[in-house]
Design a protein around this motif. Structure first.
Motif, short mmCIF file in Angstrom:
data_model
loop_
_atom_site.label_atom_id
_atom_site.label_comp_id
_atom_site.label_asym_id
_atom_site.label_seq_id
_atom_site.Cartn_x
_atom_site.Cartn_y
_atom_site.Cartn_z
N ALA A 427 0.94 -1.16 0.20
CA ALA A 427 -0.67 -0.31 -0.12
C ALA A 427 0.61 1.44 0.17
N ALA A 428 1.96 0.81 0.82
CA ALA A 428 2.62 2.71 0.82
C ALA A 428 3.77 3.33 -0.24
N ARG A 429 3.86 0.90 -1.15
CA ARG A 429 4.99 1.96 -2.66
C ARG A 429 3.98 2.34 -2.94
N GLU A 430 2.09 1.53 -3.41
CA GLU A 430 1.40 2.19 -4.41
C GLU A 430 0.89 3.56 -3.99
N PHE A 431 1.36 3.99 -3.19
CA PHE A 431 0.69 4.72 -2.25
C PHE A 431 1.95 6.31 -3.24
N ALA A 432 3.60 6.21 -2.69
CA ALA A 432 4.26 6.79 -3.26
C ALA A 432 4.34 6.84 -4.58
N ALA A 433 4.41 6.43 -5.22
CA ALA A 433 3.79 5.97 -6.80
C ALA A 433 2.21 6.46 -7.68
N LYS A 434 1.63 6.95 -6.77
CA LYS A 434 0.46 7.99 -7.81
C LYS A 434 0.30 8.72 -7.00
N VAL A 435 0.69 8.85 -5.58
CA VAL A 435 0.15 10.71 -5.30
C VAL A 435 1.24 12.19 -5.96
N ASN A 436 0.49 12.98 -6.14
CA ASN A 436 0.51 13.90 -6.73
C ASN A 436 1.04 14.64 -6.45
N VAL A 437 2.05 15.07 -5.27
CA VAL A 437 2.77 15.70 -4.26
C VAL A 437 4.10 15.57 -4.53
N GLY A 438 4.71 16.42 -4.58
CA GLY A 438 6.62 16.36 -4.84
C GLY A 438 7.03 15.65 -4.03
N MET A 439 6.83 15.44 -1.98
CA MET A 439 7.35 14.25 -1.29
C MET A 439 6.82 13.95 -0.22
N VAL A 440 7.21 12.72 -0.28
CA VAL A 440 6.39 11.82 0.65
C VAL A 440 7.16 10.68 1.44
N GLY A 441 6.30 10.86 3.11
CA GLY A 441 7.46 10.57 4.06
C GLY A 441 6.14 9.37 3.54
N ILE A 442 6.47 7.83 4.00
CA ILE A 442 6.04 6.62 4.48
C ILE A 442 6.58 6.58 6.33
#
Length: 503
Positions: A427-442
């Motif tokens: 789920a985290a990997r899918e989120f990081a790939a899809k979300v339209n935002v420049g910096m992602v935290g898991i």
């Protein structure tokens, strides 16, 4: 009353415009100093000093420039507590947070200490018959930085650290709300040059001002690049005005960062992370986390209950209180703006679970304090969701599915940072790939990249195509020159009347 002066050509320079702005102690609400506001002539003086200094500074080899940065880092570290107290006295953040502000800036200075490696060009031997091709990175000239009130130590060092290390001179226009730390940094840079045996007079200049100073910087023909951090409307103005006047510009704007909480998340950890990310520094961070999106009603209800209990345990206090979780906001006007947003949220129909507007600190009733605030059942159409509040306000926006949760930050006008809290790697990997935002935290609530990566958002959170610090910063503050070289021997060759190729 203490006067805060400009720092131009290696020395303190009193303002001559006759205009000043009050500098408050946010803890008491009292004026503690006044800062001079520059006019066009003072900007011209600073630029002239920077132009003179850059011509010499650019000839200093990268190793010696790095030694100055090493010495500057050592000097700032040796005065970290002094600088933190000064920062807190003007901004209002607690001392531990002020030390963190300075430390994150120093991490970019650490990166700048390795500038000889970052400036290496490329080389191709034998690109054609007897022809070699190589590239070099050279400074753009005079750079400028326009920085906000919320990080008066970190953001200036993010900008001038890389700009100066790459051979440029620099003019810093800090916020007039908390201008003292930037001046002290410039003084320490002068001291660092002396300790390293390198002339740095005029390399780093600090000029205070308001919109008049900003416009003078954006239109000055000798300033070649501008870096900005602030609100999105002003970021767009800075970007467009600077570009119209032939400058390269990076302009970082506002944010509305989301934290998505999946049902499998460790809620004990999530609550602690949300508390610090939403309320730390009184929410005055572009990487704060003011929106939490729990997925599923059960997750939302439990998170809300725990957040109410967590908020009750928070201590709001003066900047010097070691037990305080956060201090006052920067000004009375900003406090009122936050209070107005809280009223608006309630008027829009969001459920005001915890209201921080009536908070007052005994003995500091005139300070710019506001308590932690929690909303639930916030809807995407509400203004308080669409706009940046920039205060200690956390909004719960409920979602039924992960796809619905991803859509919220992806469709928002801002795209600075986002976080997901889960134990599910897929789920985290899918989120990081899809979300339209420049910096992602898991499972990281404030995903500010380390100094050797780069900082930058998407959409209305950033204007320009180059991020801050890291190798992106090196690219922004340098221009590339490519050389094609041939050393012929023997008979003279006929000139080619067609475009040269490497056949």
């Amino acid at each position: 009353m203490r006067d805060i002066t400009h720092f131009i050509d290696g020395a303190s320079v009193a303002g001559v415009s006759g205009r000043y702005s009050d500098v408050y102690d946010p803890n008491t609400g009292e004026v503690q100093a006044r800062v001079a506001l520059a006019n066009q002539a003072e900007i011209d003086t600073a630029v002239a000093a920077a132009v003179r200094a850059q011509a010499l500074w650019a000839t200093v080899n990268p190793q010696r420039r790095a030694r100055v940065m090493f010495e500057f880092k050592r000097l700032v570290e040796s005065r970290l507590d002094e600088l933190a107290r000064l920062l807190s006295s003007e901004h209002g953040k607690v001392l531990a947070d002020s030390r963190g502000d300075l430390q994150r800036g120093l991490e970019v200075i650490e990166f700048a200490c390795g500038i000889p490696h970052a400036l290496k060009g490329e080389y191709t031997e034998g690109a054609g018959p007897g022809i070699d091709v190589y590239s070099m990175r050279q400074p753009i000239g005079v750079g400028a930085g326009i920085t906000p009130f919320n990080f008066p130590g970190m953001i200036p060092m993010w900008m001038f650290g890389v700009a100066i290390a790459t051979g440029n001179s620099f003019i810093l226009k800090p916020s007039e709300k908390d201008p003292s730390v930037p001046v002290r940094l410039a003084e320490l840079f002068m001291e660092a040059g002396g300790a390293a045996g390198v002339e740095v007079k005029g390399v780093l200049n600090v000029v205070h001002g308001d919109k008049s100073a900003v416009d003078a910087i954006l239109t000055h023909p000798d300033i070649k690049g501008v870096s900005f951090v602030g609100s999105s409307d002003i970021a767009q103005y800075v970007y467009m005005t600077g570009a119209e006047h032939g400058k390269r510009v990076q302009a970082m704007g506002g944010a509305k960062n989301h934290g998505i909480v999946l049902p499998d998340a460790d809620l004990d950890q999530v609550v602690k992370d949300l508390s610090g990310a939403a309320f730390g520094s009184a929410g005055e961070r572009c990487m704060a986390l003011p929106v939490v999106v729990p997925v599923g009603a059960k997750t939302a209800d439990e998170l809300r209950e725990r957040m109410v209990a967590e908020i009750a345990s928070l201590k709001v206090g003066v900047s010097t209180d070691a037990d305080a979780h956060y201090g006052p906001v920067v000004s009375a006007a900003h406090r009122q703006k936050i209070a107005d947003y809280i009223k608006l949220g309630a008027d829009e129909g969001a459920e005001l679970v915890v209201d921080g507007r009536d908070f007052a600190l005994q003995g500091y009733e005139k300070g710019f304090f506001i308590g932690p605030t929690l909303f639930d059942n916030v809807k995407p159409a509400m203004r308080t969701y669409q706009e940046e509040i920039f205060g200690p306000v956390l909004q719960i926006v409920r979602a039924e599915t992960l796809d619905e949760a991803i859509a919220l930050p992806s469709q928002h006008q801002y795209g600075n940072g986002v976080a997901i809290f889960t134990r599910n790697g897929r789920a985290a990997r899918e989120f990081a790939a899809k979300v339209n935002v420049g910096m992602v935290g898991i499972n990281v609530p404030i995903p500010v990249p380390v100094a050797y990566h780069t900082f930058g958002g998407w959409k209305r959170s950033a204007f320009g195509d180059t991020n801050q610090h890291g190798l992106e910063g090196v690219k922004f503050w340098t221009k590339i020159k490519t050389v094609t070289a041939r050393w012929p021997e023997g008979a003279v060759e006929d000139s080619a009347f067609v475009i040269p190729t490497m056949r």
